[in-house]
Design a protein around this motif. Sequence first.
Motif, PDB file in Angstrom:
ATOM      1  N   ARG A  56     -17.839 -49.018  47.884  1.00 18.29           N
ATOM      2  CA  ARG A  56     -17.888 -50.395  47.392  1.00 18.29           C
ATOM      3  C   ARG A  56     -17.718 -51.405  48.529  1.00 18.29           C
ATOM      4  N   ALA A  57     -18.629 -52.347  48.571  1.00 13.83           N
ATOM      5  CA  ALA A  57     -18.556 -53.385  49.590  1.00 13.83           C
ATOM      6  C   ALA A  57     -19.004 -54.710  49.003  1.00 13.83           C
ATOM      7  N   ASP A  58     -18.423 -55.796  49.485  1.00 12.75           N
ATOM      8  CA  ASP A  58     -18.904 -57.137  49.197  1.00 12.75           C
ATOM      9  C   ASP A  58     -18.990 -57.872  50.531  1.00 12.75           C
ATOM     10  N   GLN A  59     -19.434 -59.104  50.509  1.00 14.82           N
ATOM     11  CA  GLN A  59     -19.647 -59.822  51.769  1.00 14.82           C
ATOM     12  C   GLN A  59     -18.350 -59.975  52.546  1.00 14.82           C
ATOM     13  N   ARG A  60     -17.253 -60.180  51.845  1.00  9.87           N
ATOM     14  CA  ARG A  60     -15.957 -60.334  52.526  1.00  9.87           C
ATOM     15  C   ARG A  60     -15.571 -59.057  53.249  1.00  9.87           C
ATOM     16  N   ALA A  61     -15.765 -57.894  52.614  1.00  7.60           N
ATOM     17  CA  ALA A  61     -15.459 -56.615  53.265  1.00  7.60           C
ATOM     18  C   ALA A  61     -16.385 -56.374  54.448  1.00  7.60           C
ATOM     19  N   VAL A  62     -17.654 -56.694  54.276  1.00  9.77           N
ATOM     20  CA  VAL A  62     -18.610 -56.536  55.373  1.00  9.77           C
ATOM     21  C   VAL A  62     -18.194 -57.396  56.567  1.00  9.77           C
ATOM     22  N   ASN A  63     -17.796 -58.627  56.305  1.00 10.84           N
ATOM     23  CA  ASN A  63     -17.369 -59.515  57.388  1.00 10.84           C
ATOM     24  C   ASN A  63     -16.146 -58.963  58.108  1.00 10.84           C
ATOM     25  N   ALA A  64     -15.193 -58.417  57.357  1.00  8.58           N
ATOM     26  CA  ALA A  64     -13.980 -57.866  57.961  1.00  8.58           C
ATOM     27  C   ALA A  64     -14.306 -56.664  58.840  1.00  8.58           C
ATOM     28  N   VAL A  65     -15.206 -55.824  58.381  1.00  5.69           N
ATOM     29  CA  VAL A  65     -15.601 -54.643  59.162  1.00  5.69           C
ATOM     30  C   VAL A  65     -16.304 -55.070  60.445  1.00  5.69           C
ATOM     31  N   ARG A  66     -17.190 -56.045  60.339  1.00  4.69           N
ATOM     32  CA  ARG A  66     -17.891 -56.530  61.534  1.00  4.69           C
ATOM     33  C   ARG A  66     -16.894 -57.151  62.515  1.00  4.69           C
ATOM     34  N   GLU A  67     -15.972 -57.954  62.009  1.00  5.23           N
ATOM     35  CA  GLU A  67     -14.991 -58.617  62.868  1.00  5.23           C
ATOM     36  C   GLU A  67     -14.040 -57.626  63.524  1.00  5.23           C
ATOM     37  N   ALA A  68     -13.838 -56.460  62.877  1.00  7.89           N
ATOM     38  CA  ALA A  68     -12.962 -55.435  63.450  1.00  7.89           C
ATOM     39  C   ALA A  68     -13.638 -54.685  64.603  1.00  7.89           C
ATOM     40  N   GLY A  69     -14.927 -54.954  64.835  1.00  7.16           N
ATOM     41  CA  GLY A  69     -15.602 -54.384  65.995  1.00  7.16           C
ATOM     42  C   GLY A  69     -16.458 -53.164  65.727  1.00  7.16           C
ATOM     43  N   TYR A  70     -16.664 -52.824  64.462  1.00  5.31           N
ATOM     44  CA  TYR A  70     -17.512 -51.673  64.152  1.00  5.31           C
ATOM     45  C   TYR A  70     -18.986 -52.042  64.349  1.00  5.31           C
ATOM     46  N   GLY A  71     -19.748 -51.066  64.836  1.00  6.79           N
ATOM     47  CA  GLY A  71     -21.167 -51.289  65.033  1.00  6.79           C
ATOM     48  C   GLY A  71     -21.987 -51.087  63.783  1.00  6.79           C
ATOM     49  N   TYR A  72     -21.461 -50.313  62.846  1.00  8.46           N
ATOM     50  CA  TYR A  72     -22.163 -50.060  61.589  1.00  8.46           C
ATOM     51  C   TYR A  72     -21.154 -49.684  60.514  1.00  8.46           C
ATOM     52  N   ALA A  73     -21.596 -49.725  59.263  1.00 11.61           N
ATOM     53  CA  ALA A  73     -20.744 -49.291  58.151  1.00 11.61           C
ATOM     54  C   ALA A  73     -21.627 -48.736  57.042  1.00 11.61           C
ATOM     55  N   CYS A  74     -21.126 -47.691  56.388  1.00  9.10           N
ATOM     56  CA  CYS A  74     -21.858 -47.008  55.325  1.00  9.10           C
ATOM     57  C   CYS A  74     -21.285 -47.363  53.958  1.00  9.10           C
ATOM     58  N   ALA A  75     -22.168 -47.647  53.036  1.00 16.29           N
ATOM     59  CA  ALA A  75     -21.807 -47.837  51.635  1.00 16.29           C
ATOM     60  C   ALA A  75     -22.483 -46.715  50.844  1.00 16.29           C
ATOM     61  N   VAL A  76     -22.702 -46.914  49.569  1.00 14.75           N
ATOM     62  CA  VAL A  76     -23.532 -46.012  48.757  1.00 14.75           C
ATOM     63  C   VAL A  76     -24.748 -46.813  48.322  1.00 14.75           C
ATOM     64  N   ASP A  77     -24.561 -47.698  47.366  1.00 14.38           N
ATOM     65  CA  ASP A  77     -25.623 -48.607  46.968  1.00 14.38           C
ATOM     66  C   ASP A  77     -25.131 -50.025  47.218  1.00 14.38           C
ATOM     67  N   PRO A  78     -25.495 -50.645  48.352  1.00 16.97           N
ATOM     68  CA  PRO A  78     -24.944 -51.958  48.704  1.00 16.97           C
ATOM     69  C   PRO A  78     -25.533 -53.126  47.947  1.00 16.97           C
ATOM     70  N   GLY A  79     -26.465 -52.867  47.032  1.00 20.35           N
ATOM     71  CA  GLY A  79     -27.027 -53.956  46.245  1.00 20.35           C
ATOM     72  C   GLY A  79     -27.766 -54.957  47.102  1.00 20.35           C
ATOM     73  N   SER A  80     -27.399 -56.233  46.994  1.00 22.00           N
ATOM     74  CA  SER A  80     -28.088 -57.282  47.744  1.00 22.00           C
ATOM     75  C   SER A  80     -27.675 -57.331  49.207  1.00 22.00           C
ATOM     76  N   LEU A  81     -26.599 -56.656  49.560  1.00 22.60           N
ATOM     77  CA  LEU A  81     -26.166 -56.635  50.950  1.00 22.60           C
ATOM     78  C   LEU A  81     -27.155 -55.834  51.783  1.00 22.60           C
ATOM     79  N   ASN A  82     -27.313 -56.228  53.038  1.00 25.61           N
ATOM     80  CA  ASN A  82     -28.255 -55.530  53.904  1.00 25.61           C
ATOM     81  C   ASN A  82     -27.763 -55.624  55.333  1.00 25.61           C
ATOM     82  N   GLY A  83     -28.346 -54.802  56.208  1.00 24.37           N
ATOM     83  CA  GLY A  83     -27.983 -54.813  57.609  1.00 24.37           C
ATOM     84  C   GLY A  83     -27.200 -53.579  58.000  1.00 24.37           C
ATOM     85  N   PRO A  84     -26.905 -53.432  59.291  1.00 27.11           N
ATOM     86  CA  PRO A  84     -26.215 -52.237  59.794  1.00 27.11           C
ATOM     87  C   PRO A  84     -24.796 -52.065  59.288  1.00 27.11           C
ATOM     88  N   HIS A  85     -24.213 -53.092  58.685  1.00 22.31           N
ATOM     89  CA  HIS A  85     -22.862 -52.975  58.126  1.00 22.31           C
ATOM     90  C   HIS A  85     -22.888 -52.773  56.611  1.00 22.31           C
TER      91      HIS A  85
END
Length: 230
Positions: A167-196
Amino acid sequence: MYHSVGDCSHDPYRVTVSPARLDRQLRWLRGRGLKGVSVAELLAARARGAGRYLVGLTFDDGYADFVDNALPVLARWQCTATLFVLPGRLGGVNAWDPLGPRKPLLTADGVRCAAEAGVEIGSHGLTHIDLTRADDITLKAETADSRALLEELTGRPVTGFCYPYGRADQRAVNAVREAGYGYACAVDPGSLNGPHALPRVHIGQNDVSVRLHLKYRLHRLRRRPVEGLR
């Protein structure tokens, strides 16, 4: 997307495949000219305009059976993978699954063993909580602090993250990106897109050759191309 590799006789959440089934699934991949690799290797190949015959293999939660049951099968078929672990639960059990069965998680030594065998180690958060419901302090700990702990544990960079429960939403995606990860895996990210917000397909004990073929084809049809990746 795999989880546990072991006894699947009692598996209410369908998180387990037997070593024999994993062996047959990897044989199916290799027989079609495909190779299982870590997500980091897959993304690096895609950035070079390659990677057509590579499939990212992920194992969530960091179950202790990965070292004894999954590593030998991966080696047999000359595959690698990404193992997403929970540094806040090392040596514990999958307490987030109320129906059980209780499965032991890797210890620090087990994580290091996997890393030394060529497996990419990524973070699954600290404790396996739904990040879409976490407050700001918890969200930072689950993302930034888990990365720091894993880098200290393995002595290697940690560039991959996996959202608990997928499960991911834009806030979680932003936190993961800000933490310095180059990518992140979800299952079905819905409208979210990109390497995170990378989509994945679940693989289980019932996935024989016909089902694998359908999942492989349908995944390509159902998912939009990931923005920022070739």
